[in-house]
Motif scaffolding. Structure first.
Motif, PDB file in Angstrom:
ATOM      1  N   LEU A  99       0.832  -1.201   0.000  1.00  0.00           N
ATOM      2  CA  LEU A  99       0.000   0.000   0.000  1.00  0.00           C
ATOM      3  C   LEU A  99       0.869   1.254   0.000  1.00  0.00           C
TER       4      LEU A  99
ATOM      5  N   ASN B 262       1.050   4.072  -2.849  1.00  0.00           N
ATOM      6  CA  ASN B 262       0.641   5.428  -2.485  1.00  0.00           C
ATOM      7  C   ASN B 262       1.732   6.452  -2.752  1.00  0.00           C
TER       8      ASN B 262
ATOM      9  N   PRO C  46      -7.144   6.949  -5.328  1.00  0.00           N
ATOM     10  CA  PRO C  46      -7.579   6.226  -4.126  1.00  0.00           C
ATOM     11  C   PRO C  46      -7.169   4.752  -4.179  1.00  0.00           C
TER      12      PRO C  46
ATOM     13  N   PHE D  32      -7.008   1.193  -1.889  1.00  0.00           N
ATOM     14  CA  PHE D  32      -7.598   0.597  -0.690  1.00  0.00           C
ATOM     15  C   PHE D  32      -7.002  -0.771  -0.407  1.00  0.00           C
TER      16      PHE D  32
ATOM     17  N   GLN E 209     -15.978  -1.795   7.483  1.00  0.00           N
ATOM     18  CA  GLN E 209     -14.903  -1.162   6.707  1.00  0.00           C
ATOM     19  C   GLN E 209     -14.705  -1.899   5.382  1.00  0.00           C
ATOM     20  N   ARG E 210     -14.795  -3.236   5.452  1.00  0.00           N
ATOM     21  CA  ARG E 210     -14.657  -4.024   4.226  1.00  0.00           C
ATOM     22  C   ARG E 210     -15.771  -3.687   3.237  1.00  0.00           C
TER      23      ARG E 210
ATOM     24  N   VAL F 286     -15.064  -0.475   1.406  1.00  0.00           N
ATOM     25  CA  VAL F 286     -14.112  -0.621   0.300  1.00  0.00           C
ATOM     26  C   VAL F 286     -14.792  -1.305  -0.886  1.00  0.00           C
TER      27      VAL F 286
ATOM     28  N   GLN G  83     -16.906   1.055  -2.859  1.00  0.00           N
ATOM     29  CA  GLN G  83     -16.137   2.000  -3.683  1.00  0.00           C
ATOM     30  C   GLN G  83     -15.551   1.307  -4.906  1.00  0.00           C
TER      31      GLN G  83
ATOM     32  N   ALA H  78     -12.701   3.352  -6.373  1.00  0.00           N
ATOM     33  CA  ALA H  78     -11.424   2.839  -5.864  1.00  0.00           C
ATOM     34  C   ALA H  78     -10.578   2.480  -7.073  1.00  0.00           C
TER      35      ALA H  78
ATOM     36  N   ILE I 145      -7.171  -1.896  -5.629  1.00  0.00           N
ATOM     37  CA  ILE I 145      -7.577  -2.657  -4.454  1.00  0.00           C
ATOM     38  C   ILE I 145      -6.498  -3.699  -4.197  1.00  0.00           C
TER      39      ILE I 145
END
Ligand code: ADP
Ligand code: ZN
Ligand code: ZN
Length: 704
Positions: A235, A239, A245, A247, A257-258, A261, A264, A270, A273
């Motif tokens: 990640l 980034n 974005p 995730f 939270q899952r 994601v 999105q 997103a 992923i």
């Protein structure tokens, strides 16, 4: 679509996978759906097709396959595939009113002005950020000027403006060829690539430059990694490169939270992923590419319940989505090498380390008759001392946690065995107890030998805890970081350990295979591999393949930057063919020998296998059920398919249950699968099937 249905006395969330106009089921037995839960299909077409493929291929219950594919939170009828938010809006009256009539309530004027400027509505947190608090909103509502509305959250699509945050590295020729091969056509249709690049060859940079182009096309990417420990690292690197974005889906996230994601990704907001095995099912609105890092890794195969291979299914998914897929590794699985030979995958080779890094030198240390201090030989200790004195880091690999694998009575030879399994209990000191790593049974250390009453109980063999203790004695001033399942139980523990390693300060890292995978530790110059011999002689036909992969992966942690690296492998069997071919770090040489052996046996990748396993509280019941299976098989046996067994599992008793198995092998995949399809209903209908727990494992990766 997800629907709520009556199920016995309960109501459960179900998924419609087909609509029929006719049924054989009696009309009075049919029940009605209570409610349709979403206004769109929960699974996009390609994911549903993927699930249908898996139901057939793995001969598994559709419900459980779909459960794996849907986020856990969507098993709850109150959640929806779309995020519903509560938004504040100006009411019709609020839109029209002459705002000056509110002049004395200055804050209400400001709030209403903001609401009027945002006719699509604003959420409470957003309003708070604009200095509008809830009491003012309430006041406006009481005057009939503002109202609350439930509405679908709007996701922003990401843009490719200022895509890059840093300048990409300039690729070497092999890297460039790999990137070009994947990106060659404008249409980017389905094709599978094996990125066969030695450790440190810069596979990540290849992924990044493929991603760059995919992102520029406005497409999304799915990256699978084998370990949760690797997601923060991946990640971070992504980034650093991209302004989009990104995730991560990993097991530390809550179900909600899952789901966030997932939404999105499905909505297309997103861009990238990253996740472990189960992320395979993440929907993408604009799929662009799938990347499987460390494709040889066993963790891609789920070992219980729905026993699927996320790697193999990813290839099916890429085909359904009609996008390229890249399988990266330094040590390709035999299946992938075979697929290259068959022309199904295209091989992209990176044979050199990127930048100025060189491959580490490889040394075999013969343990036979060696004089050992706490399990370590003199030359090994001095090699470690030398590296540490140069300010470098040393990695000590031992794939066994705990203090020692055996606790033995020195007077009569008694061993502490698990009462539930055919296995020894591991002796742990922190805290002191005996632990069965197979069934999780834990108990106190006996004071006396239960057989002869002697108090001379001794720890035999080395586990990471004991190596930690020995090395602390030998190197009292050196920081020692142990990474195994015991030291990383707490949330963030692994990340904190990794952070400490990344400071680059001299230290000794002790670790199990958690440390072997994918990590980039620039300051590790010496890797010690200890006690790998058991993997050379295990009865699983894939054991040598997995041992060779593990050795090269661990070895690959050495000398990844400017400083040259060295690997010392301790063995009692230095002449073993696997070790000899790895001595020159020649995985290719090893695979050629090993693959020709496989060919003689007709085992994968040269044939196809599935294992039926049954377990029961007594051995006979399990054994007899497997015998019945073989009897049924002999009546239907298609040409080219054979049954081996029944045989007891290697560890026949585990967690108090006896385990037997039958292996089906076929030269032809279709014939093998037909046999399985015929057998399953036959044996399910046997009364004996109710006395055992049984399952079928298609393409098993571990035979234990
Ligand atoms: P792998 O995943 O193949 O083991 P990595 O992608 O972690 O290897 O790369 C190892 C190191 O090489 C990293 O520090 C990376 O930044 C560096 N590297 C990769 N490609 C290049 C390149 N073309 N030029 C210089 N350094 C590179
Ligand atoms: Zn004894
Ligand atoms: Zn046990």
């Amino acid at each position: 679509m997800r629907v709520l249905i009556p199920f016995g006395k309960r109501r459960v969330v179900a998924v419609i996978i087909d609509v029929l106009s006719h049924t054989e089921v009696d009309a009075n037995k049919l029940k009605s759906i209570i409610r349709v839960l979403d206004d769109e299909p929960a699974l996009p077409n390609s994911i549903l097709s993927l699930c249908k493929w898996a139901i057939q291929y793995y001969h598994h219950a559709p419900g459980e396959v779909l459960q794996n594919a849907l986020p856990l939170a969507l098993r709850n009828e109150d959640n929806s595939t779309k995020e519903i938010i509560t938004a504040w809006k100006a009411s019709a009256k609020g839109q029209l009113i002459d705002i000056t009539t509110l002049a004395r309530a200055k804050k209400q004027v400001d709030a209403l002005t903001i609401l009027r400027e945002h006719p699509q509505g604003l959420t409470q947190p957003l309003l708070k950020g604009l200095n509008v608090n809830s009491s003012i909103l309430k006041a406006l509502k009481e005057k009939g000027l503002a109202e609350i509305q439930q509405q679908e959250a709007q996701y922003q699509p990401w843009t490719t403006e200022n895509l890059l945050k840093e300048t990409p590295l300039s690729l070497n020729q092999q890297q460039q060829l790999a990137v070009d091969a994947v990106l060659h056509s404008d249409t980017r249709e389905f094709a599978a690539y094996l990125l066969d690049g030695i450790t440190g060859s810069g596979k990540t940079e290849v992924y990044l430059q493929i991603l760059e182009q995919v992102l520029r096309d406005g497409k999304q990417a799915l990256i699978l990694v084998p370990e949760i420990g690797l997601t923060p690292q991946t990640l971070k690197r992504f980034n650093q490169r991209f302004n989009v974005p990104i995730f991560a889906l990993h097991s530390n996230l809550t179900a909600n939270q899952r789901l966030a994601v997932w939404r999105q990704a499905k909505a297309g907001s997103a861009a990238i992923i990253i996740g472990t095995r189960s992320a395979l099912f993440t929907p993408m609105k604009q799929p662009g590419v799938i990347i499987i890092d460390e494709e040889h890794d066993l963790s891609y195969k789920q070992q219980d319940g729905f026993r699927y291979s996320a790697r193999d299914m990813a290839v099916v998914r890429a085909k359904l989505d009609n996008i390229p897929i890249v399988l990266g590794t330094a040590t390709p699985s035999f299946e992938s090498l075979f697929n290259v030979q068959q022309g199904r995958y295209q091989q992209l080779a990176l044979t050199q380390r990127a930048g100025d890094a060189k491959l580490p030198s490889f040394h075999l240390a013969d343990l036979r008759n060696a004089e050992l201090t706490n399990g370590l030989s003199k030359p090994l200790i001095s090699a470690m001392r030398h590296e540490l004195s140069q300010g470098n880091q040393v990695l000590f690999f031992l794939n066994r946690r705990g203090y020692s694998p055996v606790l033995m009575c020195h007077d009569c030879g008694w061993n502490a065995n698990c009462t539930m399994c055919d296995a020894r209990m591991t002796y742990h000191r922190q805290p002191t107890h005996l632990h069965c790593h197979h069934c999780d049974f834990q108990t106190r250390i006996p004071r006396h030998c239960p057989d002869c009453n002697s108090t001379d109980l001794r720890a035999i063999g080395q586990g990471t805890e004991r190596v930690d203790e020995s090395l602390s004695e030998l190197f009292p001033k050196t920081t020692i970081i142990r990474i195994d399942r015991d030291t990383t139980r707490r949330k963030d523990a692994l990340e904190n350990h990794l952070k400490q390693i990344h400071t680059g300060e001299p230290c000794i890292l002790i670790g199990t295979q958690m440390l072997a995978k994918g990590h980039h530790f620039p300051n590790v110059t010496l890797v010690v591999i200890s006690d790998i011999d058991s993997g050379l002689f295990a009865s699983d036909f894939r054991a040598t393949e997995h041992t060779a992969q593990l050795i090269l992966q661990v070895a690959g942690r050495a000398g990844r930057a400017e400083k040259p690296g060295k690997v010392i492998l301790q063995s009692h069997n230095p002449e073993h063919i696997v070790l000899q071919s790895l001595l020159h770090q020649n995985y290719k040489e090893f695979t050629q020998v090993a693959l020709s052996e496989r060919k003689l046996t007709g085992l994968p990748p040269f044939g196809y296998i599935a294992i039926f396993r049954a377990e029961a509280a007594d051995a006979n019941t399990a054994m007899q059920f497997m015998e019945l299976l073989v009897t049924h098989f002999s009546l239907i046996a298609p040409p080219g398919v054979e049954a081996w067994g029944p045989v007891p599992a290697l560890m026949t008793r585990k967690a108090g249950r006896f385990r037997y198995q039958v292996l089906l092998r076929g030269n032809n995949r279709t014939a093998l699968h037909q046999a399985i399809s015929t057998l399953i209903p036959q044996i399910s209908n046997l009364p004996e099937s109710r006395k055992v727990r049984w399952h079928v494992d298609v393409d098993p990766v571990q035979i234990d």
